[in-house]
Design an enzyme around this catalytic site. Structure first.
Site, PDB file in Angstrom:
ATOM      1  N   HIS A 277       0.840  -1.203   0.000  1.00  0.00           N
ATOM      2  CA  HIS A 277       0.000   0.000   0.000  1.00  0.00           C
ATOM      3  C   HIS A 277       0.879   1.260   0.000  1.00  0.00           C
ATOM      4  CE1 HIS A 277      -3.266   2.727   1.589  1.00  0.00           C
ATOM      5  NE2 HIS A 277      -2.215   3.291   2.157  1.00  0.00           N
ATOM      6  N   GLU A 278       1.897   1.255   0.852  1.00  0.00           N
ATOM      7  CA  GLU A 278       2.793   2.419   0.932  1.00  0.00           C
ATOM      8  C   GLU A 278       3.546   2.618  -0.379  1.00  0.00           C
ATOM      9  OE1 GLU A 278       2.300   4.354   3.289  1.00  0.00           O
ATOM     10  OE2 GLU A 278       1.159   2.930   4.490  1.00  0.00           O
ATOM     11  N   HIS A 281       1.620   4.638  -2.715  1.00  0.00           N
ATOM     12  CA  HIS A 281       1.771   6.092  -2.521  1.00  0.00           C
ATOM     13  C   HIS A 281       3.049   6.581  -3.189  1.00  0.00           C
ATOM     14  CE1 HIS A 281      -1.598   6.681   0.077  1.00  0.00           C
ATOM     15  NE2 HIS A 281      -1.139   5.928   1.067  1.00  0.00           N
ATOM     16  N   GLU A 355      -5.982   7.215  -0.788  1.00  0.00           N
ATOM     17  CA  GLU A 355      -5.776   5.991  -0.008  1.00  0.00           C
ATOM     18  C   GLU A 355      -6.413   4.787  -0.702  1.00  0.00           C
ATOM     19  OE1 GLU A 355      -3.785   5.653   2.363  1.00  0.00           O
ATOM     20  OE2 GLU A 355      -3.406   7.759   2.812  1.00  0.00           O
ATOM     21  N   ASP A 359      -4.667   1.344  -1.888  1.00  0.00           N
ATOM     22  CA  ASP A 359      -5.198   0.012  -1.566  1.00  0.00           C
ATOM     23  C   ASP A 359      -5.273  -0.841  -2.828  1.00  0.00           C
ATOM     24  OD1 ASP A 359      -5.450   0.508   1.106  1.00  0.00           O
ATOM     25  OD2 ASP A 359      -7.632   0.760   1.112  1.00  0.00           O
TER      26      ASP A 359
HETATM   27 ZN   LIG Z   1      -1.960   5.210   2.828  1.00  0.00          ZN
END
Ligand SMILES: [Zn+2]
Length: 418
Positions: A277-278, A281, A355, A359
């Site tokens: 997930h990170e 980003h 976010e 995901d």
């Molecule tokens: Zn996040």
């Protein structure tokens, strides 16, 4: 053209640029997370756990809202009456009313007054998070953290105020232009500097120790084509039982940070899922996007302040002669507080969309919807998040999709829905 007309035009252009940029880079279309799946996921969560999370949040609620109200009323009382201007003058008096003393000490005094009146509510909140076993901090440790964050705020705020009123003095007619540039530059600078200078004030970061997990995380990043300098572990456990991970900085300061609590509470597979997930980003440059939006917003805010400064009645209310004078600090704070309140829901929406995309990236990168869902359940359980918060609270504050939303997204993904 007069400076004011230039300012109005520049503000117009900035707002259009901001809207176009946001329209283009924010993933407004979110991956599917059907409500039916959300309700099914909610039904499968242990009932006592859901109730405990809801009880926790309903205990926190009165204090949070009271704090919001008291902070707002305090800021408005100081900023829309001469009270704040008097505080600023008071702070400058021992220094012969020097403007630097007024700008720095006056600014700190005004902010401190608002902080102090909301302090009892913060303490109340602390008693609740301790009772529910989220916070592991003693009152001493809590106070030290608080003092540290005041100190960091005082340094950054003091420098910003000093810079702002230096510019208003040097360029009385065109300060808005230099101020806007300066504010934008400050946002960019902080984005680089905060992870390296400020985060270590609160936590100790150590490179994740060599081992299968670290190897797997680094190879995950390599497979994703995301250059990551390091995976760091933060000693969050000295403060909290909550688990978290985040990515901060960009370019040479970009790092993935995993709470040490994550390593003890979650399975290695779940840590991989969180890291994926990170990486989402990092891959999409979300920190950079946030920085650009923040910089444009800060520049626009300075120009808006300049334009509001031509409203005689507003200045009279605040008991100040001009926005260029440090005596306007409390008015500034009141306007910023109002803008923050109004902009909060928009910011939360943007954050939730970003976010949700991260995901989706995690699901795609790992191809493991089951672990992703387990990880969401774990995050929710350990952090005592309300799995399905009240709608308006969600709209006002939620920076992330809710637990059941994220679980539902995993289920939709597993069925091949995109
Ligand atoms: Zn996040």
């Amino acid at each position: 053209m007069t400076p004011r007309l230039w300012a109005a035009c520049t503000l117009g252009v900035l707002v259009v640029v901001l809207i176009v940029y946001a329209a283009l880079v924010i993933p407004w279309h979110r991956p599917p997370a059907p409500r039916a799946d959300q309700l099914a996921a909610l039904g499968q969560l242990p009932r006592d756990q859901v109730q405990r999370a809801q009880a926790f949040h309903s205990e926190l609620r009165p204090g949070s809202y009271l704090s919001l109200a008291v902070g707002l009323i305090g800021a408005l009382l100081l900023g829309l009456t001469p009270l704040g201007a008097r505080l600023v003058s008071f702070a400058g008096r021992p220094f012969g009313d020097h403007w630097i003393a007024q700008a720095v000490l006056g600014g700190l005094l005004v902010v401190l007054v608002v902080e102090v009146i909301t302090l009892p509510l913060a303490a109340w909140r602390h008693t609740i998070v301790v009772r529910y076993g989220i916070s592991t901090q003693t009152w001493g440790a809590w106070a030290v953290d608080l003092a540290k964050s005041y100190a960091v705020g005082a340094v950054i705020g003091g420098l910003a105020l000093l810079g702002f009123y230096t510019v208003t003095r040097l360029a009385p007619r065109w300060w808005w232009a230099f101020g806007a540039l300066g504010a934008a530059a400050l946002v960019v600078l902080l984005s680089f500097v905060l992870p390296v200078i400020v985060e270590p004030v609160f936590n100790k970061f150590t490179p994740m120790e060599q081992g299968p997990l670290r190897t797997e995380l680094m190879s995950l990043a390599a497979r994703d084509n995301v250059p990551v300098r390091d995976v760091l572990v933060a000693d969050a456990s000295r403060r909290t039982r909550a688990v978290n991970a985040y990515v901060s900085g960009f370019g040479p300061t970009r790092r993935i940070v995993v709470y040490d609590t994550m390593l003890t509470e979650a399975t290695p597979d779940e840590v991989v899922s969180v890291t994926a997930h990170e990486l989402g980003h990092a891959k999409r440059g979300d920190v950079l996007v946030g920085t650009i939006i923040g910089a444009l917003g800060a520049a626009a805010a300075v120009i808006a302040l300049y334009l509001l400064g031509s409203l005689g009645w507003l200045l009279r209310l605040a008991g100040t002669e001009s926005m260029r004078e440090p005596r306007s600090i409390a008015l500034l704070l009141a306007l910023v507080t109002l803008a923050g309140l109004a902009g909060g829901p928009v910011q939360a929406l943007v954050s939730r969309r970003i976010e949700a995309r991260a995901d989706a990236h995690a699901l795609e990168l790992t191809g493991d919807a089951a672990t992703f869902e387990a990880m969401q359940r774990r995050l929710g359980t350990v952090n005592l998040s309300d799995p399905d918060p009240p709608t308006w609270e969600y709209l006002m504050y939620a920076s992330h999709p809710s637990t059941v939303e994220r679980m539902a997204a995993a289920r939709a993904y597993a069925r091949g829905e995109r």
